[in-house]
Design a protein around this motif. Structure first.
Motif, PDB file in Angstrom:
ATOM      1  N   VAL A  19      -0.951   5.166  13.601  1.00  0.00           N
ATOM      2  CA  VAL A  19      -0.259   3.877  14.027  1.00  0.00           C
ATOM      3  C   VAL A  19       0.730   3.582  12.949  1.00  0.00           C
ATOM      4  O   VAL A  19       1.977   3.282  13.549  1.00  0.00           O
ATOM      5  N   ASN A  20       0.575   3.775  11.699  1.00  0.00           N
ATOM      6  CA  ASN A  20       1.625   3.507  10.791  1.00  0.00           C
ATOM      7  C   ASN A  20       2.922   4.274  11.095  1.00  0.00           C
ATOM      8  O   ASN A  20       4.117   3.817  11.268  1.00  0.00           O
ATOM      9  N   VAL A  21       2.729   5.815  11.170  1.00  0.00           N
ATOM     10  CA  VAL A  21       3.522   6.490  11.511  1.00  0.00           C
ATOM     11  C   VAL A  21       4.311   6.346  12.586  1.00  0.00           C
ATOM     12  O   VAL A  21       5.686   6.529  12.710  1.00  0.00           O
ATOM     13  N   ALA A  42       0.892  -1.147   0.019  1.00  0.00           N
ATOM     14  CA  ALA A  42      -0.063   0.073   0.238  1.00  0.00           C
ATOM     15  C   ALA A  42       0.992   1.390   0.119  1.00  0.00           C
ATOM     16  O   ALA A  42       1.975   1.244   0.476  1.00  0.00           O
ATOM     17  N   ALA A  43       0.452   2.194  -0.694  1.00  0.00           N
ATOM     18  CA  ALA A  43       1.181   3.436  -0.669  1.00  0.00           C
ATOM     19  C   ALA A  43       0.575   4.152   0.444  1.00  0.00           C
ATOM     20  O   ALA A  43      -0.241   3.951   1.050  1.00  0.00           O
ATOM     21  N   GLY A  44       1.645   4.988   0.821  1.00  0.00           N
ATOM     22  CA  GLY A  44       1.523   6.047   1.915  1.00  0.00           C
ATOM     23  C   GLY A  44       0.321   6.967   1.679  1.00  0.00           C
ATOM     24  O   GLY A  44       0.701   8.531   2.029  1.00  0.00           O
ATOM     25  N   ILE A  45      -0.686   6.862   0.944  1.00  0.00           N
ATOM     26  CA  ILE A  45      -1.459   7.915   0.633  1.00  0.00           C
ATOM     27  C   ILE A  45      -3.014   7.410   1.129  1.00  0.00           C
ATOM     28  O   ILE A  45      -3.185   6.310   1.582  1.00  0.00           O
ATOM     29  N   PRO A  46      -3.790   8.675   1.238  1.00  0.00           N
ATOM     30  CA  PRO A  46      -5.034   8.210   1.894  1.00  0.00           C
ATOM     31  C   PRO A  46      -5.863   7.042   1.046  1.00  0.00           C
ATOM     32  O   PRO A  46      -5.682   7.189  -0.165  1.00  0.00           O
TER      33      PRO A  46
HETATM   34  N1  ASP Z   1      -3.342   6.033   4.346  1.00  0.00           N
HETATM   35  C1  ASP Z   1      -2.536   5.160   5.084  1.00  0.00           C
HETATM   36  C2  ASP Z   1      -0.982   5.498   5.152  1.00  0.00           C
HETATM   37  O1  ASP Z   1      -0.743   6.471   4.377  1.00  0.00           O
HETATM   38  C3  ASP Z   1      -2.432   3.952   4.220  1.00  0.00           C
HETATM   39  C4  ASP Z   1      -3.791   3.296   4.264  1.00  0.00           C
HETATM   40  O2  ASP Z   1      -4.719   3.851   3.495  1.00  0.00           O
HETATM   41  O3  ASP Z   1      -3.807   2.376   5.031  1.00  0.00           O
HETATM   42  O4  ASP Z   1      -0.304   5.042   5.770  1.00  0.00           O
END
Ligand code: ASP
Length: 407
Positions: free
Chosen positions: A385-387, A343-347
């Motif tokens: 959480v990702n960040v 998954a890309a880091g985008i919305p």
């Molecule tokens: N928006 C999340 C991100 O940028 C990726 C996702 O859609 O899960 O980390």
């Protein structure tokens, strides 16, 4: 005049934005562009920032042996934390069973975006760009990182003189990008104000969505949020404390700016400049470590997304009355991990990647329509959480590399 710290400014802008979005949604169009402008500025710097950061990071590591060691540690950390997140989600969704018996007799339009079917092989294939300029132009991060690492490795394999020229060049270019980043970050309160008013006004306007959310999807949402909460407030702090020997509370404090930015933008990539700044300036991680670990993390390490993929797939299966056995659940776990890496880091990237998980276990792709209504808020939370996990990775790895930190 009292000068408020940036994270306070952002917090205040955030609160005002929520109020404005709720009370006078009809005026939001006057300020929404501020958010768009800010996001454009962040997107503008992502590709050169990631590229210069990784190339300079890899060249500064000196030898391929160092790169191998750091690379192994980074990947091991990223994969294991994502696994822990997925397992947390799996246990919760099996216990709570949010989809079982849910009367999801409504059909929602599935936007084109989410219909794309992806396969696991695609994720690996996408890593090697057939045209690097195309990858740069479309901000294809996996491909970009792959090329940047190779480029950095081969800089350290050329003769001493040109090697010095290239190393100096990329170090300087990275420094410029960081300066530019700091400048853009100053506008965060205004940008986040624009973004958040827009989101709040949109959600508040859609009353039916809100109703559906409460009726059918509430438990699903709570399951995802509980999983994210456990990972954010228990698992990762424990790793910080026992593996990194870092004070989790201080680390949270140091990361306040990136976390609130991740929450507002739903984008790990857009937040990356903030993450690098905070990890270096507030936590004291060396540039050598952070410039390698963080850009990689923003793209491949998505604990929140991994957890969400697993819970969402299980929820869809439950809602359709499809029983998934142990083997199938394991397939969900593995594909959720791969989907989070890809998954890309985008919305909304995670929502798009749902097709990978659903296809792998033969669930109907239309299932994505079920979870669409609440995706925005879950996206904000999983990105946070990702960040946070990326930042923990940087700190833990810096510690194991013998760096002395401020936290
Ligand atoms: N928006 C999340 C991100 O940028 C990726 C996702 O859609 O899960 O980390």
């Amino acid at each position: 005049m009292i000068k408020l710290k940036l994270h306070w400014q952002i917090l205040i802008a955030f609160v005002i934005a929520v109020l404005v979005g709720l009370i006078i949604p009809e005026y939001v169009s006057y300020v929404r562009w501020l958010g768009d402008l800010f996001l454009r500025a962040l997107k503008m710097i992502i590709v050169p920032l990631v590229f210069t950061s990784i190339v300079s990071g890899v060249t500064n590591l000196g030898s391929t042996k160092n790169l191998g060691r750091l690379g192994m540690k980074t990947i091991t950390y990223y994969i294991s934390t994502s696994f822990m997140a997925i397992l947390t989600g799996l246990v919760l969704v099996d216990l709570i069973k949010p989809g079982v018996g849910a009367d999801l007799g409504f059909k929602m339009e599935v936007p084109e975006l989410t219909k794309s079917t992806g396969s696991i092989g695609d994720i690996f294939l996408r890593m090697i760009p057939s045209n690097i300029f195309e990858a740069l132009a479309s901000a294809d991060m996996l491909a970009l990182i792959f090329f940047a690492i190779l480029f950095g490795v081969f800089i350290s394999r050329i003769d001493a003189k040109p090697q010095q020229v290239m190393t100096d060049f990329f170090n300087s270019a990275f420094e410029v990008m960081m300066k530019l980043t700091s400048f853009i970050i100053l506008f965060a309160p205004i940008g986040i104000f624009g973004i958040v008013t827009g989101i709040v006004a949109d959600q508040a306007a859609d009353k039916t969505k809100l109703l559906l959310m409460i009726q059918h999807l509430g438990v699903y949402m709570i399951t995802v949020l509980a999983g994210l909460g456990i990972h954010l407030f228990i698992t990762l702090p424990l790793i910080l404390k026992f593996v990194g020997r870092v004070n989790p509370y201080l680390h949270f404090r140091a990361m306040s700016l990136p976390l609130i930015t991740a929450f507002s933008t739903s984008s790990s990539s857009a937040t990356l400049p903030f993450t690098i700044q905070a990890v270096e300036n507030e936590c004291g991680v060396s540039n050598k470590t952070s410039s390698f670990v963080l850009p990689l993390g923003a793209t491949i390490n998505m604990d929140g997304t991994a957890l969400y993929e697993c819970v969402a797939a299980m929820f869809i299966a439950q809602a359709y009355g499809i029983e998934l056995g142990f083997i199938q659940q394991m397939i969900v776990v593995i594909t959720a991990l791969l989907a989070s890496i890809g998954a890309a880091g985008i919305p909304m990237a995670g929502l798009v990647m749902m097709s990978v998980v659903l296809t792998a276990v033969g669930l109907p792709l239309e299932g994505v329509g079920l979870i669409l209504a609440v995706d925005r808020i879950l996206d904000m939370c999983r990105t946070t959480v990702n960040v946070f996990s990326d930042s923990c990775g940087a700190v833990v790895i810096a510690k194991t590399e013998g760096e002395s930190l401020k936290v």
